[in-house]
Motif scaffolding. Sequence first.
Motif, PDB file in Angstrom:
ATOM      1  N   ILE A 289       4.449   4.280   2.846  1.00 51.53           N
ATOM      2  CA  ILE A 289       4.399   3.095   1.991  1.00 51.53           C
ATOM      3  C   ILE A 289       4.664   1.859   2.826  1.00 51.53           C
ATOM      4  CG2 ILE A 289       6.842   3.252   1.340  1.00 51.53           C
ATOM      5  CD1 ILE A 289       5.920   2.279  -1.511  1.00 51.53           C
ATOM      6  N   MET A 290       3.997   0.775   2.466  1.00 54.09           N
ATOM      7  CA  MET A 290       4.232  -0.531   3.086  1.00 54.09           C
ATOM      8  C   MET A 290       4.262  -1.560   1.968  1.00 54.09           C
ATOM      9  SD  MET A 290       1.857  -2.994   5.447  1.00 54.09           S
ATOM     10  CE  MET A 290       0.726  -3.253   4.104  1.00 54.09           C
ATOM     11  N   MET A 291       5.373  -2.235   1.833  1.00 54.16           N
ATOM     12  CA  MET A 291       5.464  -3.338   0.885  1.00 54.16           C
ATOM     13  C   MET A 291       5.285  -4.613   1.698  1.00 54.16           C
ATOM     14  SD  MET A 291       5.725  -1.775  -1.946  1.00 54.16           S
ATOM     15  CE  MET A 291       6.021  -3.138  -3.064  1.00 54.16           C
ATOM     16  N   GLY A 292       4.104  -5.186   1.640  1.00 52.95           N
ATOM     17  CA  GLY A 292       3.763  -6.315   2.492  1.00 52.95           C
ATOM     18  C   GLY A 292       4.254  -7.659   2.001  1.00 52.95           C
ATOM     19  N   ASP A 293       4.270  -7.854   0.693  1.00 54.54           N
ATOM     20  CA  ASP A 293       4.629  -9.152   0.122  1.00 54.54           C
ATOM     21  C   ASP A 293       6.149  -9.242  -0.014  1.00 54.54           C
ATOM     22  OD1 ASP A 293       5.130 -11.376  -1.509  1.00 54.54           O
ATOM     23  OD2 ASP A 293       3.205 -11.158  -2.538  1.00 54.54           O
TER      24      ASP A 293
ATOM     25  N   ASN B 294       0.845  -1.203   0.000  1.00 53.17           N
ATOM     26  CA  ASN B 294       0.000   0.000   0.000  1.00 53.17           C
ATOM     27  C   ASN B 294       0.877   1.247   0.000  1.00 53.17           C
ATOM     28  OD1 ASN B 294      -2.244  -1.711   0.410  1.00 53.17           O
ATOM     29  ND2 ASN B 294      -2.056  -1.531   2.626  1.00 53.17           N
ATOM     30  N   ILE B 295       0.294   2.328  -0.497  1.00 50.37           N
ATOM     31  CA  ILE B 295       0.978   3.617  -0.502  1.00 50.37           C
ATOM     32  C   ILE B 295      -0.059   4.709  -0.279  1.00 50.37           C
ATOM     33  CG2 ILE B 295       0.854   3.769  -3.026  1.00 50.37           C
ATOM     34  CD1 ILE B 295       3.614   5.211  -2.924  1.00 50.37           C
ATOM     35  N   LYS B 296       0.301   5.729   0.489  1.00 53.39           N
ATOM     36  CA  LYS B 296      -0.673   6.793   0.743  1.00 53.39           C
ATOM     37  C   LYS B 296      -0.003   8.148   0.879  1.00 53.39           C
ATOM     38  CE  LYS B 296      -0.898   6.323   5.780  1.00 53.39           C
ATOM     39  NZ  LYS B 296      -1.804   6.236   6.921  1.00 53.39           N
ATOM     40  N   ILE B 297      -0.824   9.161   0.696  1.00 52.68           N
ATOM     41  CA  ILE B 297      -0.455  10.541   0.989  1.00 52.68           C
ATOM     42  C   ILE B 297      -1.547  11.023   1.951  1.00 52.68           C
ATOM     43  CG2 ILE B 297      -0.029  12.859   0.084  1.00 52.68           C
ATOM     44  CD1 ILE B 297       1.991  10.829  -1.011  1.00 52.68           C
TER      45      ILE B 297
END
Length: 174
Positions: free
Chosen positions: A94-98, A77-80
């Motif tokens: 940002i979160m790179m989960g995989d 996921n990514i957000k502002i």
Amino acid sequence: MKCIELETERLLLKPLSLDHLSNTYVKWMNDLDVYKYLETGGNYTIEELEKYLKEQEEKKILFWAIHLKESNKHIGNIKIDPINKIDNSGEYGIMMGDKSEWGKGYAKEASLRIIGYCFDEVALSKITLGVIDNNVNALKLYEKIGFVVESVIENSGIYQGEICNSIRMIKEND
């Protein structure tokens, strides 16, 4: 503010929603390697994730799920958020989960597209972020995509039993 679907060469960036509720997402939130530098994580349940996703949908914020174009696999996921209307800025996260997709340049690709969108379409004047100094991979990414150090707050928190410095970074709309 409306979050719209965006794409890059290899990615689809879809508004985060309840459609993303999955046991895989819960596993990310309970994986120490994934949440090590996040403000939340650990001991997540499917019910807690469902509540969180509902809250995010209701906020109508700029929050995207990162999907691989070729398979539609949700990888992070990514957000502002939040957006500060007074100084026309947004806070990046940002979160790179995989973990099987780490190191393939997806975080950079997603970040460049989202930042470009926020500067060109949303007309933000700057984007800021906070990062812990020993999150070396994140720091390298942020520098590659044009963020510069704005300030360092020494001994600002304890992560994994170590006292760490917090770094505030900024990228301005040129």
